[in-house]
Design an enzyme around this catalytic site. Structure first.
Site, PDB file in Angstrom:
ATOM      1  N   ARG A   1     -21.966  41.927-119.079  1.00 24.53           N
ATOM      2  CA  ARG A   1     -22.763  41.039-118.241  1.00 24.53           C
ATOM      3  C   ARG A   1     -24.202  40.977-118.754  1.00 24.53           C
ATOM      4  O   ARG A   1     -24.788  41.973-119.146  1.00 24.53           O
ATOM      5  CB  ARG A   1     -22.734  41.541-116.800  1.00 24.53           C
ATOM      6  CG  ARG A   1     -23.585  40.745-115.810  1.00 24.53           C
ATOM      7  CD  ARG A   1     -24.784  41.524-115.366  1.00 24.53           C
ATOM      8  NE  ARG A   1     -25.564  40.804-114.351  1.00 24.53           N
ATOM      9  CZ  ARG A   1     -26.736  41.229-113.902  1.00 24.53           C
ATOM     10  NH1 ARG A   1     -27.269  42.342-114.359  1.00 24.53           N
ATOM     11  NH2 ARG A   1     -27.389  40.518-112.991  1.00 24.53           N
TER      12      ARG A   1
ATOM     13  N   ASP B   1     -31.087  38.617-116.444  1.00 19.31           N
ATOM     14  CA  ASP B   1     -32.174  37.689-116.767  1.00 19.31           C
ATOM     15  C   ASP B   1     -33.294  38.327-117.572  1.00 19.31           C
ATOM     16  O   ASP B   1     -34.117  37.632-118.166  1.00 19.31           O
ATOM     17  CB  ASP B   1     -32.781  37.152-115.464  1.00 19.31           C
ATOM     18  CG  ASP B   1     -33.469  38.263-114.675  1.00 19.31           C
ATOM     19  OD1 ASP B   1     -34.713  38.289-114.606  1.00 19.31           O
ATOM     20  OD2 ASP B   1     -32.764  39.116-114.125  1.00 19.31           O
TER      21      ASP B   1
ATOM     22  N   THR C   1     -37.716  39.942-111.024  1.00 19.65           N
ATOM     23  CA  THR C   1     -36.740  40.940-110.619  1.00 19.65           C
ATOM     24  C   THR C   1     -35.870  40.341-109.525  1.00 19.65           C
ATOM     25  O   THR C   1     -36.235  39.346-108.915  1.00 19.65           O
ATOM     26  CB  THR C   1     -37.423  42.223-110.105  1.00 19.65           C
ATOM     27  OG1 THR C   1     -36.429  43.191-109.771  1.00 19.65           O
ATOM     28  CG2 THR C   1     -38.278  41.949-108.871  1.00 19.65           C
ATOM     29  N   GLY C   2     -34.716  40.938-109.295  1.00 21.28           N
ATOM     30  CA  GLY C   2     -33.813  40.430-108.273  1.00 21.28           C
ATOM     31  C   GLY C   2     -32.403  40.296-108.815  1.00 21.28           C
ATOM     32  O   GLY C   2     -31.977  41.064-109.677  1.00 21.28           O
ATOM     33  N   VAL C   3     -31.665  39.315-108.333  1.00 19.07           N
ATOM     34  CA  VAL C   3     -30.319  39.053-108.822  1.00 19.07           C
ATOM     35  C   VAL C   3     -30.446  38.188-110.081  1.00 19.07           C
ATOM     36  O   VAL C   3     -30.881  37.039-110.007  1.00 19.07           O
ATOM     37  CB  VAL C   3     -29.464  38.343-107.754  1.00 19.07           C
ATOM     38  CG1 VAL C   3     -28.098  37.960-108.328  1.00 19.07           C
ATOM     39  CG2 VAL C   3     -29.299  39.243-106.532  1.00 19.07           C
ATOM     40  N   GLY C   4     -30.037  38.741-111.213  1.00 19.71           N
ATOM     41  CA  GLY C   4     -30.226  38.059-112.482  1.00 19.71           C
ATOM     42  C   GLY C   4     -29.612  36.680-112.535  1.00 19.71           C
ATOM     43  O   GLY C   4     -30.200  35.739-113.090  1.00 19.71           O
TER      44      GLY C   4
ATOM     45  N   THR D   1     -35.502  46.196-111.342  1.00 18.52           N
ATOM     46  CA  THR D   1     -35.980  45.840-112.665  1.00 18.52           C
ATOM     47  C   THR D   1     -37.437  46.251-112.643  1.00 18.52           C
ATOM     48  O   THR D   1     -38.043  46.289-111.584  1.00 18.52           O
ATOM     49  CB  THR D   1     -35.876  44.313-112.890  1.00 18.52           C
ATOM     50  OG1 THR D   1     -34.513  43.919-112.787  1.00 18.52           O
ATOM     51  CG2 THR D   1     -36.398  43.902-114.248  1.00 18.52           C
TER      52      THR D   1
END
Length: 280
Positions: free
Chosen positions: A182, A185, A203-206, A154
């Site tokens: 899907r 975030d 950022t990362g796993v939403g 992201t």
């Protein structure tokens, strides 16, 4: 005046030196360009400008470098928040647009500020955003070669302007091979949030970021009197019970910059006109 940007998480940055260096150099150049722009523009204008540069660089998972979903299509999300007015706008799962963050900016003046899917695409076309193929060969090769891969990229920018105003923008091409529809975030207050006290991009796993309400929690804690460092630390500690995979960048109204990640592969850069900080 301060600016900080991030380029998401990149597992290859720890194993491919050339890729790592290329991303670091790109972030340094974009941070510098963003700061130069900030000298004559508002924080709100600057975060849009800077995230657009990140969307235009295929090294990053946003705009033209976006990941491909499980049905072979690219869908992107982006959002923008003005710390002064506390107004947020965004697009979710928009297709064939070069700069989703600019569509989000256009929506800021409308009553309906967050659009998804076909509605977002139609709005973009009606407002002069031409059809643009965002697929690049690298992403197609990744999609065909290993359909189970997950991208954690992201891009985002937080800025504090000369008048003490804060703003934040975040854009993503998704995690790759996700189920169509899907929601990440990036176009929610969990991943992108600002007020007059603080602004944060994640950022990362939403799914983990939404579960932890990361950006909103950090900003609220700073508003309630915690230092930005304390707010980051407490919020990331709350990710530990479910091993939340997240990274965040932020600036408070005093110009203090903070960044933290739960896994050491977030790529980001900050610049205050004199000193660069480039990480990973």
């Amino acid at each position: 005046m301060k600016i900080i940007i991030h380029g998401g998480f990149f597992s290859e940055s720890s194993t491919h030196l050339e890729t790592k260096i290329a991303k670091q150099e790109a972030l340094k150049k974009i941070a510098s360009s963003g700061f130069e722009y900030l000298k004559t523009h508002t924080a709100l204008e600057t975060v849009v400008f800077t995230v657009s540069l990140l969307e235009d660089n295929p090294l990053f998972n946003a705009g033209i470098g976006s990941q491909i979903q499980s049905d072979g299509k690219i869908r992107m999300s982006a959002s923008l928040m003005d710390g002064e007015t506390q107004k947020m706008s965004g697009v979710i799962n928009i297709e064939e647009v070069k700069n989703p963050i600019q569509v989000a900016e256009k929506l800021l003046s409308y009553d309906d500020k967050i659009l998804g899917g076909e509605g977002a695409i139609q709005f973009a076309r009606e407002n002069g955003f031409n059809i643009f193929s965002t697929e690049i060969p690298q992403r197609k090769e990744e999609y065909l070669a290993k359909k189970q891969s997950k991208g954690l990229g992201t891009v985002g920018c937080v800025a504090l302007d000369g008048n003490g105003k804060l703003a934040v923008a975040t854009s993503t091409g998704g995690k790759g091979f996700e189920i169509p529809g899907r929601i990440s975030d990036s176009a929610t207050v969990a991943g992108n949030y600002a007020n007059s006290h603080c602004a944060v991009s994640c950022t990362g796993v939403g799914e983990d970021i939404v579960s932890g309400a990361v950006a909103a929690k950090i900003v609220c804690r700073v508003s309630d009197g915690q230092t930005i460092q304390q707010a980051f630390h407490k919020t990331f500690n709350e990710l530990l019970p479910f091993d939340g995979f997240a990274g965040a960048i932020g600036i408070d109204q005093l110009g203090n910059i903070c960044h933290q990640n739960s896994h050491p592969t977030m790529v980001f850069a900050s610049f205050d006109g004199d000193i660069y900080e480039i990480f990973n």
